[in-house]
Design a protein around this motif. Sequence first.
Motif, mmCIF file in Angstrom:
data_model
loop_
_atom_site.group_PDB
_atom_site.id
_atom_site.type_symbol
_atom_site.label_atom_id
_atom_site.label_comp_id
_atom_site.label_asym_id
_atom_site.label_seq_id
_atom_site.Cartn_x
_atom_site.Cartn_y
_atom_site.Cartn_z
ATOM 1 N N ILE A 5 8.393 59.096 79.438
ATOM 2 C CA ILE A 5 9.318 60.040 80.080
ATOM 3 C C ILE A 5 9.778 61.084 79.070
ATOM 4 N N GLU A 6 10.040 60.673 77.843
ATOM 5 C CA GLU A 6 10.450 61.623 76.800
ATOM 6 C C GLU A 6 9.364 62.659 76.556
ATOM 7 N N ILE A 7 8.114 62.220 76.495
ATOM 8 C CA ILE A 7 6.989 63.141 76.305
ATOM 9 C C ILE A 7 6.911 64.115 77.475
ATOM 10 N N LEU A 8 7.001 63.581 78.699
ATOM 11 C CA LEU A 8 6.933 64.425 79.890
ATOM 12 C C LEU A 8 8.061 65.460 79.901
ATOM 13 N N GLU A 9 9.249 65.039 79.527
ATOM 14 C CA GLU A 9 10.391 65.956 79.522
ATOM 15 C C GLU A 9 10.266 67.026 78.449
ATOM 16 N N GLU A 10 9.599 66.714 77.338
ATOM 17 C CA GLU A 10 9.339 67.720 76.318
ATOM 18 C C GLU A 10 8.389 68.785 76.852
ATOM 19 N N ILE A 11 7.405 68.354 77.623
ATOM 20 C CA ILE A 11 6.406 69.282 78.162
ATOM 21 C C ILE A 11 6.999 70.132 79.276
ATOM 22 N N ASN A 12 7.747 69.498 80.185
ATOM 23 C CA ASN A 12 8.358 70.230 81.299
ATOM 24 C C ASN A 12 9.675 69.541 81.663
ATOM 25 N N PRO A 13 10.785 70.036 81.125
ATOM 26 C CA PRO A 13 12.073 69.355 81.323
ATOM 27 C C PRO A 13 12.698 69.535 82.704
ATOM 28 N N ASP A 14 12.134 70.383 83.527
ATOM 29 C CA ASP A 14 12.743 70.706 84.815
ATOM 30 C C ASP A 14 12.276 69.821 85.969
ATOM 31 N N VAL A 15 11.654 68.697 85.663
ATOM 32 C CA VAL A 15 11.078 67.844 86.704
ATOM 33 C C VAL A 15 11.791 66.493 86.716
ATOM 34 N N ASP A 16 12.003 65.957 87.923
ATOM 35 C CA ASP A 16 12.559 64.610 88.065
ATOM 36 C C ASP A 16 11.387 63.628 88.071
ATOM 37 N N TYR A 17 11.056 63.128 86.903
ATOM 38 C CA TYR A 17 9.883 62.261 86.765
ATOM 39 C C TYR A 17 10.066 60.905 87.418
ATOM 40 N N ALA A 18 11.291 60.505 87.668
ATOM 41 C CA ALA A 18 11.542 59.224 88.321
ATOM 42 C C ALA A 18 11.092 59.240 89.778
ATOM 43 N N SER A 19 11.114 60.406 90.413
ATOM 44 C CA SER A 19 10.788 60.450 91.837
ATOM 45 C C SER A 19 9.568 61.302 92.195
ATOM 46 N N CYS A 20 9.126 62.156 91.303
ATOM 47 C CA CYS A 20 7.998 63.047 91.622
ATOM 48 C C CYS A 20 6.691 62.258 91.651
ATOM 49 N N THR A 21 5.947 62.420 92.733
ATOM 50 C CA THR A 21 4.663 61.727 92.884
ATOM 51 C C THR A 21 3.501 62.695 93.130
ATOM 52 N N SER A 22 3.727 63.959 92.793
ATOM 53 C CA SER A 22 2.676 64.958 93.017
ATOM 54 C C SER A 22 2.642 65.982 91.889
ATOM 55 N N LEU A 23 2.705 65.498 90.659
ATOM 56 C CA LEU A 23 2.739 66.380 89.499
ATOM 57 C C LEU A 23 1.525 67.296 89.430
ATOM 58 N N VAL A 24 0.362 66.768 89.732
ATOM 59 C CA VAL A 24 -0.864 67.563 89.701
ATOM 60 C C VAL A 24 -1.087 68.253 91.044
ATOM 61 N N ASP A 25 -0.961 67.499 92.121
ATOM 62 C CA ASP A 25 -1.249 68.047 93.453
ATOM 63 C C ASP A 25 -0.382 69.260 93.782
ATOM 64 N N ASP A 26 0.873 69.254 93.343
ATOM 65 C CA ASP A 26 1.771 70.378 93.624
ATOM 66 C C ASP A 26 1.803 71.419 92.515
ATOM 67 N N GLY A 27 0.955 71.257 91.506
ATOM 68 C CA GLY A 27 0.877 72.242 90.437
ATOM 69 C C GLY A 27 2.071 72.241 89.497
ATOM 70 N N VAL A 28 2.786 71.120 89.442
ATOM 71 C CA VAL A 28 3.918 71.012 88.520
ATOM 72 C C VAL A 28 3.405 71.138 87.089
ATOM 73 N N PHE A 29 2.268 70.503 86.813
ATOM 74 C CA PHE A 29 1.633 70.611 85.504
ATOM 75 C C PHE A 29 0.496 71.609 85.563
ATOM 76 N N THR A 30 0.462 72.509 84.595
ATOM 77 C CA THR A 30 -0.681 73.406 84.446
ATOM 78 C C THR A 30 -1.783 72.648 83.719
ATOM 79 N N SER A 31 -2.967 73.217 83.708
ATOM 80 C CA SER A 31 -4.061 72.555 83.000
ATOM 81 C C SER A 31 -3.752 72.459 81.508
ATOM 82 N N PHE A 32 -3.093 73.472 80.954
ATOM 83 C CA PHE A 32 -2.716 73.427 79.540
ATOM 84 C C PHE A 32 -1.733 72.281 79.283
ATOM 85 N N GLU A 33 -0.765 72.116 80.169
ATOM 86 C CA GLU A 33 0.212 71.036 80.005
ATOM 87 C C GLU A 33 -0.457 69.661 80.092
ATOM 88 N N LEU A 34 -1.471 69.544 80.932
ATOM 89 C CA LEU A 34 -2.210 68.276 81.020
ATOM 90 C C LEU A 34 -2.960 67.987 79.722
#
Length: 75
Positions: A5-34
């Motif tokens: 979770i700490e790593i994910l928040e460093e990459i994109n702090p504006d996401v609720d990682y506890a509840s988000c289940t579509s990080l890739v499908d909804d384009g929350v993460f760019t290919s660079f972030e992946l």
Amino acid sequence: MEELIEILEEINPDVDYASCTSLVDDGVFTSFELVVLVARIGEEFGVTIPPAQIVPENFNSAASIYQMIEKLEED
């Protein structure tokens, strides 16, 4: 899981990682972030993520990412 979770928040702090289940499908993460995430997972967890494992279902949620890491650690 906290470390992930700490790593994910460093990459994109504006996401609720506890509840988000579509990080890739909804384009929350760019290919660079992946790419950054895959590299950080390798550094922090000591696992190599094979290209075949870099698919949306493994990266759509923190839980699915962590589950993939655990499987890779077993190998």
